[in-house]
Motif scaffolding. Structure first.
Motif, mmCIF file in Angstrom:
data_model
loop_
_atom_site.group_PDB
_atom_site.id
_atom_site.type_symbol
_atom_site.label_atom_id
_atom_site.label_comp_id
_atom_site.label_asym_id
_atom_site.label_seq_id
_atom_site.Cartn_x
_atom_site.Cartn_y
_atom_site.Cartn_z
ATOM 1 N N ALA A 1 3.733 7.555 7.352
ATOM 2 C CA ALA A 1 3.019 8.412 6.408
ATOM 3 C C ALA A 1 1.781 7.724 5.843
ATOM 4 O O ALA A 1 0.782 8.384 5.522
ATOM 5 C CB ALA A 1 3.956 8.816 5.271
ATOM 6 N N HIS A 2 1.824 6.401 5.751
ATOM 7 C CA HIS A 2 0.695 5.652 5.182
ATOM 8 C C HIS A 2 -0.557 5.750 6.038
ATOM 9 O O HIS A 2 -1.669 5.499 5.551
ATOM 10 C CB HIS A 2 1.071 4.184 5.003
ATOM 11 C CG HIS A 2 1.376 3.491 6.306
ATOM 12 N ND1 HIS A 2 2.566 3.649 6.985
ATOM 13 C CD2 HIS A 2 0.622 2.650 7.060
ATOM 14 C CE1 HIS A 2 2.545 2.936 8.090
ATOM 15 N NE2 HIS A 2 1.377 2.314 8.171
ATOM 16 N N ALA B 1 4.306 12.087 -1.075
ATOM 17 C CA ALA B 1 5.281 12.806 -1.893
ATOM 18 C C ALA B 1 6.578 12.011 -2.014
ATOM 19 O O ALA B 1 7.254 11.752 -1.009
ATOM 20 C CB ALA B 1 5.552 14.175 -1.288
ATOM 21 N N LYS B 2 6.938 11.631 -3.257
ATOM 22 C CA LYS B 2 8.187 10.898 -3.473
ATOM 23 C C LYS B 2 9.402 11.738 -3.094
ATOM 24 O O LYS B 2 10.445 11.198 -2.695
ATOM 25 C CB LYS B 2 8.288 10.479 -4.940
ATOM 26 C CG LYS B 2 7.571 9.181 -5.264
ATOM 27 C CD LYS B 2 7.953 8.703 -6.654
ATOM 28 C CE LYS B 2 7.393 7.312 -6.911
ATOM 29 N NZ LYS B 2 7.770 6.808 -8.244
ATOM 30 N N SER B 3 9.261 13.049 -3.211
ATOM 31 C CA SER B 3 10.389 13.929 -2.896
ATOM 32 C C SER B 3 10.741 13.902 -1.415
ATOM 33 O O SER B 3 11.850 14.262 -1.017
ATOM 34 C CB SER B 3 10.060 15.364 -3.317
ATOM 35 O OG SER B 3 8.894 15.830 -2.638
ATOM 36 N N LYS B 4 9.800 13.454 -0.605
ATOM 37 C CA LYS B 4 10.014 13.463 0.849
ATOM 38 C C LYS B 4 10.628 12.161 1.357
ATOM 39 O O LYS B 4 11.255 12.137 2.424
ATOM 40 C CB LYS B 4 8.674 13.729 1.544
ATOM 41 C CG LYS B 4 8.775 13.951 3.035
ATOM 42 C CD LYS B 4 7.426 14.319 3.634
ATOM 43 C CE LYS B 4 7.524 14.550 5.128
ATOM 44 N NZ LYS B 4 6.216 14.893 5.730
ATOM 45 N N TYR B 5 10.441 11.071 0.606
ATOM 46 C CA TYR B 5 10.884 9.764 1.092
ATOM 47 C C TYR B 5 11.780 9.088 0.068
ATOM 48 O O TYR B 5 11.418 8.965 -1.110
ATOM 49 C CB TYR B 5 9.674 8.873 1.396
ATOM 50 C CG TYR B 5 8.755 9.480 2.436
ATOM 51 C CD1 TYR B 5 9.140 9.542 3.765
ATOM 52 C CD2 TYR B 5 7.531 10.036 2.065
ATOM 53 C CE1 TYR B 5 8.310 10.121 4.719
ATOM 54 C CE2 TYR B 5 6.697 10.614 3.010
ATOM 55 C CZ TYR B 5 7.094 10.655 4.333
ATOM 56 O OH TYR B 5 6.279 11.236 5.273
ATOM 57 N N ALA B 6 12.922 8.622 0.539
ATOM 58 C CA ALA B 6 13.871 7.959 -0.353
ATOM 59 C C ALA B 6 13.438 6.544 -0.700
ATOM 60 O O ALA B 6 13.889 5.978 -1.696
ATOM 61 C CB ALA B 6 15.250 7.932 0.304
ATOM 62 N N SER B 7 12.564 5.946 0.114
ATOM 63 C CA SER B 7 12.138 4.567 -0.117
ATOM 64 C C SER B 7 10.792 4.317 0.540
ATOM 65 O O SER B 7 10.315 5.127 1.354
ATOM 66 C CB SER B 7 13.171 3.588 0.456
ATOM 67 O OG SER B 7 13.209 3.699 1.877
ATOM 68 N N VAL B 8 10.201 3.182 0.190
ATOM 69 C CA VAL B 8 8.958 2.761 0.833
ATOM 70 C C VAL B 8 9.172 2.590 2.331
ATOM 71 O O VAL B 8 8.328 2.984 3.146
ATOM 72 C CB VAL B 8 8.449 1.444 0.210
ATOM 73 C CG1 VAL B 8 7.267 0.891 0.992
ATOM 74 C CG2 VAL B 8 8.066 1.656 -1.244
ATOM 75 N N LEU C 1 0.827 -1.210 0.000
ATOM 76 C CA LEU C 1 0.000 0.000 0.000
ATOM 77 C C LEU C 1 0.860 1.259 0.000
ATOM 78 O O LEU C 1 0.585 2.214 -0.747
ATOM 79 C CB LEU C 1 -0.932 -0.006 1.213
ATOM 80 C CG LEU C 1 -2.075 -1.025 1.177
ATOM 81 C CD1 LEU C 1 -2.757 -1.097 2.536
ATOM 82 C CD2 LEU C 1 -3.082 -0.682 0.093
ATOM 83 N N ALA C 2 1.879 1.288 0.838
ATOM 84 C CA ALA C 2 2.736 2.472 0.903
ATOM 85 C C ALA C 2 3.454 2.698 -0.423
ATOM 86 O O ALA C 2 3.595 3.848 -0.884
ATOM 87 C CB ALA C 2 3.734 2.339 2.041
ATOM 88 N N GLY C 3 3.894 1.618 -1.047
ATOM 89 C CA GLY C 3 4.530 1.751 -2.354
ATOM 90 C C GLY C 3 3.579 2.327 -3.392
ATOM 91 O O GLY C 3 3.945 3.207 -4.184
ATOM 92 N N GLY C 4 2.342 1.865 -3.372
ATOM 93 C CA GLY C 4 1.336 2.400 -4.283
ATOM 94 C C GLY C 4 1.025 3.859 -4.005
ATOM 95 O O GLY C 4 0.836 4.654 -4.940
ATOM 96 N N MET C 5 0.960 4.227 -2.731
ATOM 97 C CA MET C 5 0.694 5.621 -2.374
ATOM 98 C C MET C 5 1.782 6.541 -2.914
ATOM 99 O O MET C 5 1.498 7.652 -3.383
ATOM 100 C CB MET C 5 0.599 5.753 -0.852
ATOM 101 C CG MET C 5 -0.612 5.075 -0.227
ATOM 102 S SD MET C 5 -0.493 5.071 1.585
ATOM 103 C CE MET C 5 -1.796 3.901 2.017
ATOM 104 N N LEU C 6 3.035 6.093 -2.867
ATOM 105 C CA LEU C 6 4.133 6.885 -3.414
ATOM 106 C C LEU C 6 4.021 6.979 -4.933
ATOM 107 O O LEU C 6 4.162 8.063 -5.520
ATOM 108 C CB LEU C 6 5.470 6.265 -3.015
ATOM 109 C CG LEU C 6 5.900 6.440 -1.554
ATOM 110 C CD1 LEU C 6 7.062 5.523 -1.219
ATOM 111 C CD2 LEU C 6 6.282 7.894 -1.277
#
Length: 441
Positions: free
Chosen positions: A342-343, A327-334, A316-321
């Motif tokens: 964040a999820h 925001a992908k800019s905020k997190y380097a990875s799932v 789910l978290a991967g899909g949300m990114l």
């Protein structure tokens, strides 16, 4: 079956100890009308007896004295049977349900004064019933008052429910059959509700279709208050008003299960009111399906219970990114997004719970025998739900195309020696399957 359970429980008790377990009381609704009666699950698990005003007393074996199972219940009363229906009475109940002794419930106080004399311990669920707590306190006080005659009261009290919880966690073959039947009935109800749904129907009309199918197939009760949540209502986890019209272009989330012969089912499906998913709805729906499949793969005997939740959250978290919900800019990875929790903005509940006689069944989720209390290992015979979801409320930075979409997909699962068996698989959930079923209607 019930006698065998009583024997197993008595074998875990201190020799000569006494256990007391009462069923649920009848509850007044208003005036002279009661709520529909439902027995206490613990009591039913050990007795199979469904009449109110009943108490089970177990006496553990000690020395040459064997264990005894004693029932206290209402007396046979032909006049009351005209008004309220059949009563076994003590003697018939003793024979039918395999008790060693049975007495009228009116004799409970007098008999307990004898049964608690000179026994080492009492097993009892303190705090379950204030009225019974007071009654038990009275029994102990009466026994202690006889101290000058050499009679002693129990010197220790043990929590009874914990022992039964561990027994109830592992479902025997009979329980598995009943749970499969409850799941099959609920699955048919969800399919019926899908066929019925169209723009303009009210949520309560869909609820009525569910209830009709439950009763038509022999289920005695809904296992809990059904959730029929259309549109933005689906983002309210325990929505229960069920009073809004279903509109074209919306999804409807239906969380509903039935109780069959004392065992619950718990299924959630989400489908489009119009019969076809919009593209944003389909994208989120298939993400939740993928999360559920990942959770299923993690259900293996020996693996921690928590593994299924962690597997679902990762998907789910991967899909949300990927979809811009996070925001992908905020997190380097799932993993970074999950570590930051964040999820939780879009998925704020666990991925399942124990299932059995209660829809949220008993038993700890952690191994209390170990210092850090880690998640307990799954065992064949455990039953649980798997219910990932995603709930997108309007918020700054959240893509508008996903606003007010709430999706949950929940199935009932039995842990087997090789993995898991999905009991509720007859309830349609693949996109094509749901759309085809609704198209037929």
């Amino acid at each position: 079956m019930y006698a065998e359970r009583r024997a197993r429980l008595a074998a875990q008790m201190q020799p000569g100890a006494v256990a007391v377990l009462a069923t649920a009381p009848e509850v007044l609704r208003n005036g002279d009308s009661d709520y529909p009666y439902r027995h206490d699950s613990y009591f039913y698990y050990l007795t199979g007896f469904t009449e109110p005003e009943s108490v089970l007393v177990l006496v553990a074996a000690r020395g040459d004295a064997p264990a005894r199972a004693i029932l206290f219940c209402r007396e046979k009363n032909l006049e009351r049977e005209i008004w309220d229906g059949f009563r076994h009475g003590p003697e018939a109940a003793r024979v039918a349900f395999g008790f060693d002794e049975a007495y009228p419930v009116d004799e409970l106080d007098a008999q307990m004064g004898k049964l608690l004399a000179n026994v080492p311990a009492l097993y009892y669920a303190l705090g379950h019933s204030a009225a019974l707590d007071a009654q038990v306190s009275g029994w102990l006080k009466a026994v202690r008052a006889q101290g000058r005659t050499g009679i002693t009261a129990p010197s220790a009290t043990h929590h009874l429910s914990g022992l039964i919880d561990e027994m109830r966690l592992l479902k025997d073959a009979g329980e598995q059959t009943l749970m499969a039947r409850a799941a099959a009935i609920a699955a048919a109800a969800h399919a019926r509700a899908m066929r019925f749904t169209r723009p303009g129907v009210f949520e309560y009309e869909i609820e009525a279709e569910l209830q009709h199918e439950f009763r038509r197939n022999g289920a005695q009760f809904p296992a809990y208050t059904p959730i029929v949540a259309s549109g933005a209502n689906a983002c309210v986890l325990h929505y229960s008003a069920n009073n809004q019209p279903c509109r074209d272009g919306e999804l409807v989330l239906v969380d509903a299960g039935c109780e069959f012969d004392g065992y619950a089912s718990d299924i959630t499906r989400t489908w489009p009111v119009s019969g076809r998913f919009t593209e944003p709805q389909r994208i989120l729906y298939e993400l939740v399906l993928q999360a559920q499949e990942a959770a299923f793969a993690a259900i293996v005997p020996g693996r921690p219970y928590s593994d299924m939740h962690e597997a679902a959250v990762k998907v789910l978290a991967g899909g949300m990114l990927d979809l811009g919900l996070l925001a992908k800019s905020k997190y380097a990875s799932v993993e970074d997004a999950i570590a930051d929790k964040a999820h939780l903005q879009f998925y704020m509940h666990g991925t399942g719970h124990w299932l059995g006689m209660d829809v949220h069944d008993v038993g700890p989720y952690r191994d209390l025998s170990l210092p850090a209390h880690p998640s307990r290992a799954l065992l064949a015979g455990m039953a649980l739900t798997v219910e990932p979801g995603i709930y997108v409320r309007p918020a700054e930075g959240v893509p508008e195309q996903f606003w007010n979409i709430g999706i949950r997909i929940e199935d009932d699962v039995l842990v087997t020696e090789g993995g898991c068996r999905i009991l509720s698989g007859d309830a349609p959930k693949a996109v094509a399957e749901v759309e085809a079923l609704m198209g037929e209607a």
